[in-house]
Scaffold this motif. Sequence first.
Motif, PDB file in Angstrom:
ATOM      1  N   ILE A   1     -11.853   2.069  22.366  1.00  0.00           N
ATOM      2  CA  ILE A   1     -13.266   2.436  22.222  1.00  0.00           C
ATOM      3  C   ILE A   1     -14.006   1.356  21.447  1.00  0.00           C
ATOM      4  O   ILE A   1     -15.076   0.893  21.854  1.00  0.00           O
ATOM      5  N   LEU A   2     -13.439   0.920  20.329  1.00  0.00           N
ATOM      6  CA  LEU A   2     -14.088  -0.085  19.490  1.00  0.00           C
ATOM      7  C   LEU A   2     -14.224  -1.422  20.214  1.00  0.00           C
ATOM      8  O   LEU A   2     -15.266  -2.079  20.123  1.00  0.00           O
ATOM      9  N   GLU A   3     -13.189  -1.823  20.936  1.00  0.00           N
ATOM     10  CA  GLU A   3     -13.244  -3.088  21.679  1.00  0.00           C
ATOM     11  C   GLU A   3     -14.300  -3.041  22.782  1.00  0.00           C
ATOM     12  O   GLU A   3     -15.022  -4.020  22.999  1.00  0.00           O
ATOM     13  N   LEU A   4     -14.378  -1.920  23.476  1.00  0.00           N
ATOM     14  CA  LEU A   4     -15.381  -1.795  24.528  1.00  0.00           C
ATOM     15  C   LEU A   4     -16.792  -1.840  23.948  1.00  0.00           C
ATOM     16  O   LEU A   4     -17.686  -2.508  24.493  1.00  0.00           O
ATOM     17  N   LEU A   5     -17.007  -1.156  22.836  1.00  0.00           N
ATOM     18  CA  LEU A   5     -18.315  -1.188  22.193  1.00  0.00           C
ATOM     19  C   LEU A   5     -18.660  -2.599  21.718  1.00  0.00           C
ATOM     20  O   LEU A   5     -19.787  -3.072  21.912  1.00  0.00           O
ATOM     21  N   SER A   6     -17.692  -3.274  21.125  1.00  0.00           N
ATOM     22  CA  SER A   6     -17.967  -4.631  20.625  1.00  0.00           C
ATOM     23  C   SER A   6     -18.195  -5.608  21.773  1.00  0.00           C
ATOM     24  O   SER A   6     -18.843  -6.636  21.595  1.00  0.00           O
ATOM     25  N   GLY A   7     -17.691  -5.271  22.938  1.00  0.00           N
ATOM     26  CA  GLY A   7     -17.897  -6.104  24.117  1.00  0.00           C
ATOM     27  C   GLY A   7     -19.204  -5.827  24.834  1.00  0.00           C
ATOM     28  O   GLY A   7     -19.504  -6.450  25.848  1.00  0.00           O
ATOM     29  N   GLY A   8     -19.967  -4.866  24.330  1.00  0.00           N
ATOM     30  CA  GLY A   8     -21.272  -4.598  24.909  1.00  0.00           C
ATOM     31  C   GLY A   8     -21.402  -3.307  25.690  1.00  0.00           C
ATOM     32  O   GLY A   8     -22.477  -2.999  26.198  1.00  0.00           O
ATOM     33  N   ALA A   9     -20.325  -2.552  25.811  1.00  0.00           N
ATOM     34  CA  ALA A   9     -20.413  -1.272  26.530  1.00  0.00           C
ATOM     35  C   ALA A   9     -21.306  -0.311  25.753  1.00  0.00           C
ATOM     36  O   ALA A   9     -21.324  -0.318  24.526  1.00  0.00           O
ATOM     37  N   THR A  10     -22.047   0.488  26.480  1.00  0.00           N
ATOM     38  CA  THR A  10     -22.900   1.490  25.842  1.00  0.00           C
ATOM     39  C   THR A  10     -22.145   2.811  25.730  1.00  0.00           C
ATOM     40  O   THR A  10     -21.127   3.031  26.406  1.00  0.00           O
ATOM     41  N   TRP A  11     -22.673   3.666  24.879  1.00  0.00           N
ATOM     42  CA  TRP A  11     -22.074   4.996  24.746  1.00  0.00           C
ATOM     43  C   TRP A  11     -22.085   5.705  26.092  1.00  0.00           C
ATOM     44  O   TRP A  11     -21.100   6.336  26.477  1.00  0.00           O
ATOM     45  N   ASP A  12     -23.194   5.605  26.812  1.00  0.00           N
ATOM     46  CA  ASP A  12     -23.299   6.272  28.113  1.00  0.00           C
ATOM     47  C   ASP A  12     -22.254   5.753  29.096  1.00  0.00           C
ATOM     48  O   ASP A  12     -21.675   6.529  29.860  1.00  0.00           O
ATOM     49  N   GLU A  13     -21.989   4.453  29.073  1.00  0.00           N
ATOM     50  CA  GLU A  13     -20.964   3.885  29.951  1.00  0.00           C
ATOM     51  C   GLU A  13     -19.581   4.429  29.592  1.00  0.00           C
ATOM     52  O   GLU A  13     -18.802   4.784  30.485  1.00  0.00           O
ATOM     53  N   LEU A  14     -19.291   4.486  28.305  1.00  0.00           N
ATOM     54  CA  LEU A  14     -17.989   5.017  27.881  1.00  0.00           C
ATOM     55  C   LEU A  14     -17.838   6.474  28.287  1.00  0.00           C
ATOM     56  O   LEU A  14     -16.783   6.881  28.781  1.00  0.00           O
ATOM     57  N   LEU A  15     -18.873   7.257  28.074  1.00  0.00           N
ATOM     58  CA  LEU A  15     -18.812   8.677  28.421  1.00  0.00           C
ATOM     59  C   LEU A  15     -18.641   8.872  29.922  1.00  0.00           C
ATOM     60  O   LEU A  15     -17.961   9.802  30.363  1.00  0.00           O
ATOM     61  N   ALA A  16     -19.218   7.988  30.724  1.00  0.00           N
ATOM     62  CA  ALA A  16     -19.072   8.076  32.185  1.00  0.00           C
ATOM     63  C   ALA A  16     -17.686   7.618  32.629  1.00  0.00           C
ATOM     64  O   ALA A  16     -17.099   8.194  33.551  1.00  0.00           O
ATOM     65  N   ASP A  17     -17.149   6.590  31.963  1.00  0.00           N
ATOM     66  CA  ASP A  17     -15.855   6.027  32.362  1.00  0.00           C
ATOM     67  C   ASP A  17     -14.667   6.862  31.903  1.00  0.00           C
ATOM     68  O   ASP A  17     -13.588   6.787  32.496  1.00  0.00           O
TER      69      ASP A  17
END
Length: 73
Positions: A28-44
């Motif tokens: 989760i932290l790596e994806l966020l630091s790479g630019g992913a949004t909360w909405d993208e994470l919740l969808a993925d």
Amino acid sequence: MQSRITIDPAICHGKPTIRGSRLLVTTILELLSGGATWDELLADYPGLEAEDIKASLDYAVQLAHFRSLPLAA
């Protein structure tokens, strides 16, 4: 945070995960630091909730307060 972040030696070698799943807090932290949004994470990650993302960030903050290491210049 404690109910959302679990550490179980039988799951992912005891690395912190989201609520006993195999989704690592570091992922989760790596994806966020790479630019992913909360909405993208919740969808993925359909089982992921906004509170899980916040708990992951809170966990990282707690670790940052735990110990300071000098950064290389």
